[in-house]
Enzyme design. Sequence first.
Site, PDB file in Angstrom:
ATOM      1  N   LYS A 112      48.086  49.807  44.073  1.00  0.00           N
ATOM      2  CA  LYS A 112      49.400  50.423  44.710  1.00  0.00           C
ATOM      3  C   LYS A 112      50.086  49.310  44.894  1.00  0.00           C
ATOM      4  CE  LYS A 112      48.364  55.016  46.227  1.00  0.00           C
ATOM      5  NZ  LYS A 112      46.873  54.902  45.801  1.00  0.00           N
TER       6      LYS A 112
HETATM    7  C1  LIG Z   1      46.240  55.969  44.909  1.00  0.00           C
HETATM    8  C2  LIG Z   1      45.044  55.613  44.349  1.00  0.00           C
HETATM    9  C3  LIG Z   1      44.621  56.448  43.222  1.00  0.00           C
HETATM   10  C4  LIG Z   1      45.212  57.701  42.782  1.00  0.00           C
HETATM   11  O1  LIG Z   1      46.592  57.181  42.041  1.00  0.00           O
HETATM   12  P1  LIG Z   1      47.583  58.388  41.781  1.00  0.00           P
HETATM   13  O2  LIG Z   1      48.894  57.462  41.172  1.00  0.00           O
HETATM   14  O3  LIG Z   1      47.908  58.892  43.266  1.00  0.00           O
HETATM   15  O4  LIG Z   1      47.315  59.080  40.735  1.00  0.00           O
HETATM   16  C5  LIG Z   1      43.500  56.247  42.929  1.00  0.00           C
HETATM   17  N1  LIG Z   1      42.556  55.162  43.323  1.00  0.00           N
HETATM   18  C6  LIG Z   1      43.043  54.236  44.358  1.00  0.00           C
HETATM   19  C7  LIG Z   1      42.204  53.347  44.916  1.00  0.00           C
HETATM   20  C8  LIG Z   1      44.389  54.625  44.867  1.00  0.00           C
HETATM   21  O5  LIG Z   1      44.814  53.725  45.933  1.00  0.00           O
END
Ligand SMILES: *Cc1c(COP(=O)(O)O)cnc(C)c1O
Length: 464
Positions: A112
């Site tokens: 993120k």
């Molecule tokens: C948020 C997250 C995801 C999922 O991503 P999306 O965009 O919600 O599909 C997968 N792995 C990790 C480690 C995350 O923090």
Amino acid sequence: MRYISTRGEAAPRDFEAVLLAGLAEDGGLFVPAAWPEFSAAEWRGLRGLPYAELAARIIHPFIGDSLSFETLRTMTQRAYAGFGHPAVAPLVQTDTNTFALELFHGPTLAFKDMAMQLLGLLFDHVLEKRRERVTIVGATSGDTGSAAIEACRDRTAIDIVILHPEGRTSDVQRRQMTTVPAENVRNIAVQGSFDDCQDLVKAMFADVPFRAEMRLSAVNSINWARVAAQIPYYAYAALALGAPDREVAFSVPTGNFGNVLAAWAARRMGLPIPRLIVGANRNDILARFLASNDMTAREVEPSLSPSMDIQVSSNFERLLFELLGRDARATAETMRRFRAEGRMPVPDAAWQQATALFQGFALDDQGTLAEIGRLHRQSGYLADPHTAIGSAAAKALAPAGLPVVVAATAHPAKFPDAVERATGIRPPLPPRLADLYEREERFTVLPNDLGSIEAAVRAHARRN
Ligand SMILES: *Cc1c(COP(=O)(O)O)cnc(C)c1O
């Protein structure tokens, strides 16, 4: 560049308005009115660029006149300067045709950061230009809160308040939020569950006078700018592996569908991506949909990959809009029925179009641990549980002979217990976070009570 709502009832907006608004006022999600596309020659011209430069070139068409290319490039350079690897998102080979695209070298060790670090700068820039400020409030069960705090810390036009459920996040996750020594950051530990925290945030947004007084805002995963900022790393990997002259597949561990939607957008912009593999844990709504056109929401169950413990993938609406031929009325009606009936009625033709590109794969906790172990034994690679699901999905479903890139979404040290169970190795935090357990924590414990929370937000917000 103009943006339209997937539900067709909101007026078109420019990038700045979409950035600040998040959700459209008709409940839909903003999408570009027309997708930018690069020719094969233009893609070739982007090979070998440093990540920040590539990111600015790919994101700028989505911004249009709102921001000059030079200003955007200054921002991408700043956003990725603090990452723990000079390549920002390095590509690591784990098998003959399999690669891990490491998206976890940012400040909070999860993907993120790739979007949020840029989003914080974009927010601040637009707000300062408009002489406005906002108070960002959010609820977190762990990862999103720390990414938002790291993105907003020390920004002049932003205050941020994050609610987490007291005692229910991991120590690493809580400390990543509560040890940030910035004046504009406030953490509240709510005596309740994550759902209580989310309800409190919703209630603050629903309290119209309070919302206006505090100028409340959010940076949640439906914000278009987050999707846009995730497109460059797919291009970075594809170009490194020979695109546009060679096809590349991706496998993405998925929760809210934001990350894999960015891969879809990279394809829409002209990259040759014939297959997108969607990984899920036991919360497998997307895998069920892709296997049998059954999009039925069930109860969320906890797993070793908590960032994928989601039943309703909010960004899926953007893909649905495209599958329905950009018919906003049909999209709005489909979403209305999903909300009312718990099952999404996707027409067969649209579903077949989806399955021609996307394949789903679900793995339970035991399978996840087995895959962490297998990867480590066979290639020495340490994967976190989310990445391991993407890796198992790639192994099961990758088209023969094509390079497949697994989105490595979290650093293994973020989930040390699972990694240790699977491999016997407890992955250490990277040096820049090694003293996390010695840093001073700052947070306030408050009851699950709207009045107390609003008073705390009011005391923190530096309004005009
Ligand atoms: C948020 C997250 C995801 C999922 O991503 P999306 O965009 O919600 O599909 C997968 N792995 C990790 C480690 C995350 O923090």
